[in-house]
Design an enzyme around this catalytic site. Structure first.
Site, PDB file in Angstrom:
ATOM      1  N   HIS A   1       1.151 -15.636   1.067  1.00  0.00           N
ATOM      2  CA  HIS A   1      -0.013 -15.446   0.196  1.00  0.00           C
ATOM      3  C   HIS A   1       0.278 -14.249  -0.703  1.00  0.00           C
ATOM      4  O   HIS A   1       0.757 -13.216  -0.232  1.00  0.00           O
ATOM      5  CB  HIS A   1      -1.252 -15.188   1.054  1.00  0.00           C
ATOM      6  CG  HIS A   1      -2.453 -14.804   0.268  1.00  0.00           C
ATOM      7  ND1 HIS A   1      -2.817 -15.464  -0.884  1.00  0.00           N
ATOM      8  CD2 HIS A   1      -3.371 -13.810   0.451  1.00  0.00           C
ATOM      9  CE1 HIS A   1      -3.914 -14.898  -1.373  1.00  0.00           C
ATOM     10  NE2 HIS A   1      -4.267 -13.894  -0.580  1.00  0.00           N
TER      11      HIS A   1
ATOM     12  N   ASN B   1      -3.763 -12.038  -7.264  1.00  0.00           N
ATOM     13  CA  ASN B   1      -4.197 -12.784  -6.082  1.00  0.00           C
ATOM     14  C   ASN B   1      -5.088 -13.943  -6.547  1.00  0.00           C
ATOM     15  O   ASN B   1      -6.214 -13.728  -6.995  1.00  0.00           O
ATOM     16  CB  ASN B   1      -4.966 -11.850  -5.142  1.00  0.00           C
ATOM     17  CG  ASN B   1      -5.447 -12.552  -3.882  1.00  0.00           C
ATOM     18  OD1 ASN B   1      -5.418 -13.781  -3.790  1.00  0.00           O
ATOM     19  ND2 ASN B   1      -5.909 -11.777  -2.917  1.00  0.00           N
TER      20      ASN B   1
ATOM     21  N   CYS C   1      -8.754 -17.188   0.881  1.00  0.00           N
ATOM     22  CA  CYS C   1      -7.325 -17.154   0.520  1.00  0.00           C
ATOM     23  C   CYS C   1      -6.467 -18.025   1.436  1.00  0.00           C
ATOM     24  O   CYS C   1      -5.320 -18.330   1.108  1.00  0.00           O
ATOM     25  CB  CYS C   1      -6.811 -15.719   0.534  1.00  0.00           C
ATOM     26  SG  CYS C   1      -7.632 -14.689  -0.689  1.00  0.00           S
TER      27      CYS C   1
HETATM   28  N1  COA Z   1      -7.341   2.365 -10.236  1.00  0.00           N
HETATM   29  C1  COA Z   1      -7.279   3.666  -9.899  1.00  0.00           C
HETATM   30  N2  COA Z   1      -7.772   4.160  -8.746  1.00  0.00           N
HETATM   31  C2  COA Z   1      -8.333   3.287  -7.904  1.00  0.00           C
HETATM   32  C3  COA Z   1      -8.432   1.915  -8.187  1.00  0.00           C
HETATM   33  C4  COA Z   1      -7.932   1.471  -9.400  1.00  0.00           C
HETATM   34  N3  COA Z   1      -7.954   0.178  -9.775  1.00  0.00           N
HETATM   35  N4  COA Z   1      -9.035   1.307  -7.152  1.00  0.00           N
HETATM   36  C5  COA Z   1      -9.303   2.252  -6.240  1.00  0.00           C
HETATM   37  N5  COA Z   1      -8.890   3.464  -6.691  1.00  0.00           N
HETATM   38  C6  COA Z   1      -8.975   4.747  -6.041  1.00  0.00           C
HETATM   39  C7  COA Z   1     -10.034   4.789  -4.966  1.00  0.00           C
HETATM   40  O1  COA Z   1     -11.304   5.022  -5.547  1.00  0.00           O
HETATM   41  C8  COA Z   1      -9.539   5.951  -4.104  1.00  0.00           C
HETATM   42  O2  COA Z   1      -9.939   7.139  -4.741  1.00  0.00           O
HETATM   43  P1  COA Z   1     -10.436   8.399  -3.850  1.00  0.00           P
HETATM   44  O3  COA Z   1      -9.251   8.738  -2.974  1.00  0.00           O
HETATM   45  O4  COA Z   1     -10.756   9.394  -4.892  1.00  0.00           O
HETATM   46  O5  COA Z   1     -11.613   7.877  -3.086  1.00  0.00           O
HETATM   47  C9  COA Z   1      -8.024   5.856  -4.219  1.00  0.00           C
HETATM   48  O6  COA Z   1      -7.757   5.009  -5.352  1.00  0.00           O
HETATM   49  C10 COA Z   1      -7.349   5.262  -2.989  1.00  0.00           C
HETATM   50  O7  COA Z   1      -8.059   4.143  -2.593  1.00  0.00           O
HETATM   51  P2  COA Z   1      -7.611   3.317  -1.341  1.00  0.00           P
HETATM   52  O8  COA Z   1      -8.552   2.175  -1.164  1.00  0.00           O
HETATM   53  O9  COA Z   1      -7.315   4.195  -0.193  1.00  0.00           O
HETATM   54  O10 COA Z   1      -6.190   2.762  -1.874  1.00  0.00           O
HETATM   55  P3  COA Z   1      -5.169   1.825  -1.142  1.00  0.00           P
HETATM   56  O11 COA Z   1      -3.852   2.467  -1.080  1.00  0.00           O
HETATM   57  O12 COA Z   1      -5.713   1.244   0.137  1.00  0.00           O
HETATM   58  O13 COA Z   1      -5.037   0.633  -2.181  1.00  0.00           O
HETATM   59  C11 COA Z   1      -5.825  -1.619  -2.418  1.00  0.00           C
HETATM   60  C12 COA Z   1      -6.170  -0.132  -2.508  1.00  0.00           C
HETATM   61  C13 COA Z   1      -7.083  -2.404  -2.724  1.00  0.00           C
HETATM   62  C14 COA Z   1      -4.747  -1.923  -3.454  1.00  0.00           C
HETATM   63  C15 COA Z   1      -5.297  -1.939  -1.005  1.00  0.00           C
HETATM   64  O14 COA Z   1      -6.154  -1.411  -0.031  1.00  0.00           O
HETATM   65  C16 COA Z   1      -5.151  -3.399  -0.778  1.00  0.00           C
HETATM   66  O15 COA Z   1      -4.318  -4.048  -1.388  1.00  0.00           O
HETATM   67  N6  COA Z   1      -5.912  -3.959   0.164  1.00  0.00           N
HETATM   68  C17 COA Z   1      -5.882  -5.364   0.470  1.00  0.00           C
HETATM   69  C18 COA Z   1      -6.673  -6.095  -0.546  1.00  0.00           C
HETATM   70  C19 COA Z   1      -6.438  -7.549  -0.492  1.00  0.00           C
HETATM   71  O16 COA Z   1      -5.327  -7.978  -0.515  1.00  0.00           O
HETATM   72  N7  COA Z   1      -7.523  -8.315  -0.446  1.00  0.00           N
HETATM   73  C20 COA Z   1      -7.473  -9.698  -0.427  1.00  0.00           C
HETATM   74  C21 COA Z   1      -6.968 -10.147   0.899  1.00  0.00           C
HETATM   75  S1  COA Z   1      -6.784 -11.848   0.862  1.00  0.00           S
END
Ligand code: COA
Length: 322
Positions: A249, A279, A113
């Protein structure tokens, strides 16, 4: 003093749009969950057979037109991408052939990224040193090809697209500084863990997918981008209030908001396209820049802070007088 000045920008998004509603029928997710956690409403997906080079070409042609230059004027081509068309030649060489440029050095930069910021930083060094006068710098991705469409943790986040800029040597201020860094110790938090030299059978079997520990990536992104912002301001002896626009980004609105807060910037001065693009990895910053230029948000003479964070981990920023 020689500066690299942005002479023109361009971008391209594939026609097909995949909405959050569409994803509801593919994995166990909801539009509400995706909007609340990421800010994303839709993303563009390349058509079958449409490649990263196709997207890069369309974006580059627009940037070339906006800059009012000829293809032959380009004496450096750098493409930031993690999803190249082929193992080789590089996407930059494929792009060069499409555009009809001959002789300019052309190469890809792989920093996920942060790929566009890395490419911009390299091009800036070439121009400042006098080794190039007119550079085409592109961020282009077909990330949909390395997304596991059955994995709700990742498939809701990514999209395809391309953005490009023409950088030209100028005595007027342009790029004031760039700052790039990496820490390979975080390899496992965000990875496609197979490749040519390690597990090509799995690539052939179509098993080359993004794996991510979302929560940990999120925390590192916020922390690292905060540091990058401080480093950029202090290297230029600037105050937060000296920045006119933050062009971050486009990974997640919560990460973007955290960086804006750090800069004490109102969201009115932050370019946000993640809701429409998702993204798009290396394409995200130049796509956002082009959107802001073409909509008239960003004007000549304004100071922009571009920043990105990605797999590696890699990170980077560019302070630019547009
Ligand atoms: N729809 C519904 N539920 C989902 C889901 C989806 N698409 N994806 C994950 N979940 C669930 C998980 O399984 C978890 O369930 P559980 O509590 O029963 O285990 C719950 O949602 C919470 O997951 P968590 O990972 O703690 O959520 P979060 O608040 O951290 O949000 C992201 C997840 C991925 C949106 C967030 O962590 C994020 O944006 N991270 C950075 C990712 C990124 O930008 N990557 C590229 C960097 S360049």
């Amino acid at each position: 003093m020689v500066y690299s000045r942005i002479a023109g920008t361009g971008s391209y998004l594939p026609e097909k749009i995949l909405t959050n509603k569409d994803l509801e029928s593919m994995v166990d997710t909801t539009d509400q969950w995706i909007r609340e956690r990421t800010g994303i409403e839709q993303r563009h997906i390349a058509a079958e057979g449409e490649t990263t080079c196709d997207l890069a070409e369309a974006a580059s042609r627009k940037a070339i037109e906006a800059a009012g230059i000829n293809v032959d004027d380009i004496d450096l081509i750098i493409v930031g991408t993690t999803t190249p068309d082929k193992v080789f030649p590089s996407t930059a060489c494929l792009l060069q052939k499409r555009l009809g440029n001959r002789g300019a050095p052309a190469f890809d930069v792989q920093a996920v990224c942060t790929g566009f910021i890395y490419a911009l930083s390299v091009a800036d060094q070439f121009i400042r040193s006098g080794s190039a006068k007119t550079a085409l710098v592109v961020g282009a991705e077909t990330l949909s090809r390395i997304v596991d469409w059955k994995d709700r943790n990742t498939c809701v986040l990514f999209g395809d697209g391309a953005g490009a800029v023409i950088l030209q040597a100028s005595d007027q201020k342009g790029i004031e500084s760039t700052h790039i860094g990496a820490d390979g110790a975080y390899e496992d938090l965000l990875t496609v863990p197979v490749g040519i030299s390690s597990g090509f059978e799995r690539v052939q079997a179509g098993d080359a997918f993004i794996q991510m520990k979302g929560n940990e990536v999120f925390k590192m992104a916020v922390k690292t981008l905060g540091k990058v912002v401080d480093e950029t301001l202090s290297a230029n002896q600037l105050e937060k209030s000296d920045i006119d626009w933050l062009i971050p980004h486009q990974a997640n609105t919560r990460i973007i908001t955290a960086t804006a807060k750090k800069l004490k910037m109102s969201m009115d001065h932050v370019v946000v396209t993640v809701q429409k693009h998702g993204n798009t990895s290396a394409a995200s910053v130049p796509l956002a820049l082009d959107a802001a230029v073409r909509s008239g948000q960003v004007k000549r003479g304004e100071r922009l802070l571009l920043e990105a964070f990605g797999g590696g981990f890699t990170w980077g920023s560019a302070l630019v007088i547009y």
